[in-house]
Design a protein around this motif. Sequence first.
Motif, PDB file in Angstrom:
ATOM      1  N   ASP A  54      48.899  25.197  30.562  1.00  0.00           N
ATOM      2  CA  ASP A  54      48.957  26.019  29.342  1.00  0.00           C
ATOM      3  C   ASP A  54      49.779  25.338  28.241  1.00  0.00           C
ATOM      4  O   ASP A  54      49.441  25.410  27.067  1.00  0.00           O
ATOM      5  CB  ASP A  54      49.620  27.371  29.642  1.00  0.00           C
ATOM      6  N   VAL A  63      45.453  19.027  37.525  1.00  0.00           N
ATOM      7  CA  VAL A  63      45.324  20.323  38.212  1.00  0.00           C
ATOM      8  C   VAL A  63      44.477  20.153  39.474  1.00  0.00           C
ATOM      9  O   VAL A  63      44.765  20.730  40.517  1.00  0.00           O
ATOM     10  CB  VAL A  63      44.695  21.371  37.268  1.00  0.00           C
ATOM     11  N   GLY A  99      29.244  30.903  38.189  1.00  0.00           N
ATOM     12  CA  GLY A  99      29.855  30.292  37.015  1.00  0.00           C
ATOM     13  C   GLY A  99      31.313  29.911  37.201  1.00  0.00           C
ATOM     14  O   GLY A  99      31.923  29.355  36.290  1.00  0.00           O
ATOM     15  N   VAL A 101      34.254  27.944  39.540  1.00  0.00           N
ATOM     16  CA  VAL A 101      34.447  26.956  40.613  1.00  0.00           C
ATOM     17  C   VAL A 101      35.803  27.105  41.319  1.00  0.00           C
ATOM     18  O   VAL A 101      36.079  26.363  42.258  1.00  0.00           O
ATOM     19  CB  VAL A 101      34.317  25.506  40.088  1.00  0.00           C
ATOM     20  N   HIS A 102      36.639  28.019  40.866  1.00  0.00           N
ATOM     21  CA  HIS A 102      37.956  28.163  41.501  1.00  0.00           C
ATOM     22  C   HIS A 102      37.775  28.680  42.932  1.00  0.00           C
ATOM     23  O   HIS A 102      37.200  29.754  43.124  1.00  0.00           O
ATOM     24  CB  HIS A 102      38.822  29.161  40.725  1.00  0.00           C
ATOM     25  N   ASP A 103      38.280  27.915  43.892  1.00  0.00           N
ATOM     26  CA  ASP A 103      38.044  28.373  45.268  1.00  0.00           C
ATOM     27  C   ASP A 103      39.285  28.384  46.159  1.00  0.00           C
ATOM     28  O   ASP A 103      39.199  28.727  47.336  1.00  0.00           O
ATOM     29  CB  ASP A 103      36.924  27.553  45.927  1.00  0.00           C
ATOM     30  N   GLY A 105      42.109  30.279  46.079  1.00  0.00           N
ATOM     31  CA  GLY A 105      42.489  31.638  46.480  1.00  0.00           C
ATOM     32  C   GLY A 105      41.449  32.251  47.395  1.00  0.00           C
ATOM     33  O   GLY A 105      41.784  32.872  48.415  1.00  0.00           O
ATOM     34  N   SER A 147      35.401  36.773  44.651  1.00  0.00           N
ATOM     35  CA  SER A 147      36.572  36.294  43.932  1.00  0.00           C
ATOM     36  C   SER A 147      36.145  35.797  42.555  1.00  0.00           C
ATOM     37  O   SER A 147      35.117  35.126  42.427  1.00  0.00           O
ATOM     38  CB  SER A 147      37.207  35.144  44.733  1.00  0.00           C
ATOM     39  N   MET A 149      38.089  34.043  38.958  1.00  0.00           N
ATOM     40  CA  MET A 149      39.350  33.573  38.362  1.00  0.00           C
ATOM     41  C   MET A 149      39.276  33.456  36.853  1.00  0.00           C
ATOM     42  O   MET A 149      40.268  33.127  36.206  1.00  0.00           O
ATOM     43  CB  MET A 149      39.726  32.219  38.972  1.00  0.00           C
ATOM     44  N   THR A 151      38.064  35.346  33.189  1.00  0.00           N
ATOM     45  CA  THR A 151      37.628  36.617  32.596  1.00  0.00           C
ATOM     46  C   THR A 151      36.129  36.568  32.297  1.00  0.00           C
ATOM     47  O   THR A 151      35.446  37.582  32.389  1.00  0.00           O
ATOM     48  CB  THR A 151      38.421  36.905  31.299  1.00  0.00           C
ATOM     49  N   ALA A 180      42.833  36.303  40.095  1.00  0.00           N
ATOM     50  CA  ALA A 180      43.951  36.547  39.169  1.00  0.00           C
ATOM     51  C   ALA A 180      43.650  37.538  38.037  1.00  0.00           C
ATOM     52  O   ALA A 180      44.486  38.398  37.750  1.00  0.00           O
ATOM     53  CB  ALA A 180      44.455  35.225  38.615  1.00  0.00           C
ATOM     54  N   ALA A 196      42.373  43.572  46.079  1.00  0.00           N
ATOM     55  CA  ALA A 196      43.623  43.084  46.659  1.00  0.00           C
ATOM     56  C   ALA A 196      44.245  42.061  45.735  1.00  0.00           C
ATOM     57  O   ALA A 196      43.543  41.220  45.166  1.00  0.00           O
ATOM     58  CB  ALA A 196      43.363  42.465  48.028  1.00  0.00           C
ATOM     59  N   ASP A 198      46.472  39.764  46.673  1.00  0.00           N
ATOM     60  CA  ASP A 198      46.619  38.454  47.319  1.00  0.00           C
ATOM     61  C   ASP A 198      45.969  38.478  48.698  1.00  0.00           C
ATOM     62  O   ASP A 198      45.410  39.497  49.127  1.00  0.00           O
ATOM     63  CB  ASP A 198      48.105  38.044  47.404  1.00  0.00           C
ATOM     64  N   ALA A 199      46.057  37.337  49.383  1.00  0.00           N
ATOM     65  CA  ALA A 199      45.335  37.196  50.648  1.00  0.00           C
ATOM     66  C   ALA A 199      45.884  38.123  51.733  1.00  0.00           C
ATOM     67  O   ALA A 199      45.129  38.667  52.539  1.00  0.00           O
ATOM     68  CB  ALA A 199      45.404  35.738  51.109  1.00  0.00           C
TER      69      ALA A 199
END
Length: 210
Positions: A54, A63, A99, A101-103, A105, A147, A149, A151, A180, A196, A198-199
């Motif tokens: 950020d 990242v 759409g 790709v965050h995996d 979490g 899941s 991540m 918006t 998130a 939830a 978190d995990a």
Amino acid sequence: MTDIMKDIIAAVIDGEPGPVTTAVSAALEAGEDPESILNDGLTAGMTAVGEMLDQGEIFIPDVLWAAEAMQEGLAVLLPHLAHGVSRSAGTVVIGTVQGDVHDIGKNLVGLMLSGAGFEVRDLGHDVAPEAFVDSVAHNGAGLLGMSAMLTTTMPAMTRTLELLRARGMREKVHVLVGGAPVTQGYADKIGADGWAIDATRAVVVAKELA
Ligand code: B1M
């Protein structure tokens, strides 16, 4: 915060898998609580990475390295987070929505559910609504976990729920959502059965729904 947690955070930020696994192993040997290693070490490291992104202090490739390093650390930690559970809790289809790709979490949630006794069918990331629904039907899953991540990808959850309804399957499967930007309010709004943060909480909610 202990020095050992600081070492894990620094190692995740550096993005080198070796130091992360070494630091996690050292924390385990020192008797640190595995959940604390996850939350105060590995996840705190990724949170710091997000903040540095950020601020423009690091860039996307950094990242990615950090994400890979965190996954290596998770692999060391996982046997200590979930163990000794009989495998009878039911089948869960899980994935990151279309759409997106965050995996990391999502992988963590899947691994924790697996450790808690669920049969987990992980469809990966960028999963289309049709793929989620087909897999639920094919596997006779009682729980669908989505899941998101970003918006911008959250509406894919709604599209998947709509497709479940269109195929007459909505009453046959419970839907758990997370990620998130996803909140309890959003889960209620789209008609999911559970949310939830978190995990660890995902396992609790999944067991309640099963
Ligand atoms: Co991206 N990214 N990213 N990123 N990334 C975020 C999410 C972001 C907040 C960073 C930022 O700007 N500060 C931001 C989203 C903004 C928004 O929409 N609100 C963002 C952005 C903008 C982007 C790109 C658009 C950047 C670009 O290209 N310009 C791009 C999008 C690509 C795409 O998906 N189409 C992008 C790309 C990437 C990488 C590929 C570089 C990499 C992903 C690598 C990977 O996952 N294999 C990446 C990463 C790593 C992040 C951050 C830094 C870390 C995410 C993470 O892994 N956290 C993230 C910033 C941040 O979150 N601080 C960011 C650790 C993980 C353990 O936590 O994923 O939250 P989390 O999962 C938790 C809970 O959310 C929950 O439990 C998990 C474990 O406790 N949970 C569930 C998750 N899923 C659940 C499902 C459940 C229940 C609970 O039930 C089914």
